[in-house]
Motif scaffolding. Structure first.
Motif: not given
Length: 280
Positions: A93-122
């Motif tokens: 319940t602390n992890l949220l992964t976002i795969c943002d296909y609204s962005q170009s595939s040339n962007n780093k558009r996958l985000y793994v976020i620890d929402v409880l500790n406010s950290r971008l893990l990947f």
């Protein structure tokens, strides 16, 4: 003074992240398991002001805008994360992964976020299905053999070793939108055709048969982090999805508690040196 302001922001975030409260009612039932009460949500709160404040605080603390993620995309993802969590569908319940296909595939558009500790893990590259589009994904499907990506909210399941090596199963949470991903073998895996060198050589990263493939090597760390019941959201402004998703169209809000949750006060956001060296 900047340090004091950031600490104050974390204090407010810590207060808001711990939710307690009332009940949930009048949900439109589309494609989710049997309904339960939502003990930490308020019903019929169309604008979700408390949840918006919490999401904005996390977004600002991590400076997600600097990594290319729009604030409204993060809010939508966080809303679905809260929805699934209060359904009892998330184990992590602390992890949220976002795969943002609204962005170009040339962007780093996958985000793994620890929402409880406010950290971008990947934060790294991720492919879309070869029939979903070229540089930009613009067509999506829930159908077998479509070779297209599926949108919406999913929950990570168990890893396994397949043709692409170590891969991670996904369970679709939205009927008619992504509930066939398991039967379609839509999984997160590593690919040697999804990286910056390929992009520079060919003009874009490789595409998949519908799977969200990430750079080979770092996929091991990502799978280890998010496996076993975390929220995985695939975003796009596709009208067929945005109009029909019961999750993103649900009217509810969280109820902030007066109790502090220390987990939200641990980090100052952003990637650590170890993360920066790994996310290439």
């Amino acid at each position: 003074m900047p340090g004091l302001l950031k600490f104050s922001g974390k204090m407010l975030l810590g207060i808001s992240l711990f939710v307690s409260g009332q009940s949930f009612a009048n949900f439109e039932k589309k494609g989710l398991p049997d309904e339960k009460n939502f003990p930490s949500l308020l019903s019929n709160s169309a604008n979700s002001p408390a949840m918006k404040r919490v999401a904005d605080s996390i977004y600002d603390l991590i400076s997600l805008g600097e990594y290319g993620l729009e604030k409204e995309v993060f809010f939508t993802a966080y809303k679905g994360f809260q929805y699934l969590q209060n359904k009892g569908l998330l184990i992590k319940t602390n992890l949220l992964t976002i795969c943002d296909y609204s962005q170009s595939s040339n962007n780093k558009r996958l985000y793994v976020i620890d929402v409880l500790n406010s950290r971008l893990l990947f934060n790294t590259y991720v492919s879309h299905g070869k029939n979903s589009g070229g540089e930009f994904a613009n067509s999506f499907s829930n159908a077998n053999n479509s070779n297209k990506s599926s949108l919406g909210f999913m929950v990570t399941s168990t890893p396994y070793h397949g043709k692409a090596g170590l891969s991670l199963r996904l369970d679709g949470m939205e009927r008619g939108i992504n509930d066939h991903v398991k039967n379609r073998a839509i999984v997160l895996h590593g690919s040697r055709f999804v990286n910056e060198n390929i992009m520079n050589t060919r003009g874009s990263i490789g595409r998949s048969l519908g799977c969200p493939a990430v750079p080979y090597g770092i996929h091991l760390r990502i799978i280890e982090a998010i496996k076993g019941g975390s929220c995985f959201y695939v975003n796009h402004s596709d009208p067929a999805y945005t109009q029909n998703s019961a999750i993103i169209n649900a009217n509810f809000d969280i109820t902030p508690s007066v109790e502090l949750q220390n987990a939200g006060l641990q980090n100052d956001g952003g990637l650590s040196q170890e993360d920066l060296s790994a996310v290439k």
